[in-house]
Scaffold this active site. Sequence first.
Site, PDB file in Angstrom:
ATOM      1  N   THR A 167     -13.876   8.705  10.212  1.00 29.08           N
ATOM      2  CA  THR A 167     -15.246   9.085   9.500  1.00 29.08           C
ATOM      3  C   THR A 167     -16.337   8.223   9.968  1.00 29.08           C
ATOM      4  O   THR A 167     -16.183   7.368  10.782  1.00 29.08           O
ATOM      5  CB  THR A 167     -15.004   8.661   8.093  1.00 29.08           C
TER       6      THR A 167
ATOM      7  N   TYR B  46       0.753  -1.172  -0.111  1.00 28.67           N
ATOM      8  CA  TYR B  46       0.065  -0.101   0.114  1.00 28.67           C
ATOM      9  C   TYR B  46       0.850   1.230   0.098  1.00 28.67           C
ATOM     10  O   TYR B  46       0.521   2.227  -0.721  1.00 28.67           O
ATOM     11  CB  TYR B  46      -0.979  -0.021   1.345  1.00 28.67           C
TER      12      TYR B  46
END
Length: 267
Positions: free
Chosen positions: A193, A158
């Site tokens: 979030t 990643y």
Amino acid sequence: MNRLKDKVAIVTGSTSGIGIGIARLYAAEGAKVIICGRRKEKGQAVVDMITQEGGEASYHFMDITDPSSIETLIADTVEKYGKIDILVNNAANVALKDGRVDELTLEMWDDIFQSDMRGTFYAIKCVLPYMQKNENGGSIINIGSMAACAGDLGSTAYACAKAGVDMLTQYTALQYGKDNIRCNCVRPGLIVTPDNEAKVPQVLKDIFLSNIMVNRYGCPEDIGHMCVFFGSDESAYVTGQIINVDGGMNSHAPTVAQFKQMNSRTW
């Protein structure tokens, strides 16, 4: 509230998280926003939210790992609106966890690069010809990651993919600047979030907060505000930049958090 008035903006991966924050702020600033992702119901819910807030948005399916869906998204947007002014490459498969170099398989490596690097590259490639036709060019904004800032104990593939996004940003900015096309990259820090808040362990939040220089975690709107700036004419002379929006986490020496715990400035 009209910093993006009459601009057409695609925000990939805008059916959740950071993408929703960017899309809502874009619409509030007057842009026509294309919400895209694989989940139609969630995408339509974002469109409905923006419409209720007085903005303009529409949903279009897109799978970042499928080149044909990227091509269709770009072509359909131009057919509907006549142009594309802003492309925000936010879509990425952050659910793909990886580890150390010796733990990674080629399949894991390829899966992560397919979603987080190849998809971003191909979206840029597809939008460039249309932006080159625009009198005012266009703005491409890539969403990177603070994982690309330095080595870490895991998430090797990643981090490498997002480091590639950093370099792709600079190459795009250099090669197409004379066409009045700008390209910049935003690296989010820890963004909490509604989708991930319950999934982020408190111990992880504490580690991050001890290294963040302000007194809170990030939220999607923090990334959205930077994307509004990069999408607006206010940043007309800004390109090829990689900006950390991380509360100052990557701006200090790695020992700062430990010295803060000791209430000391030095050994």
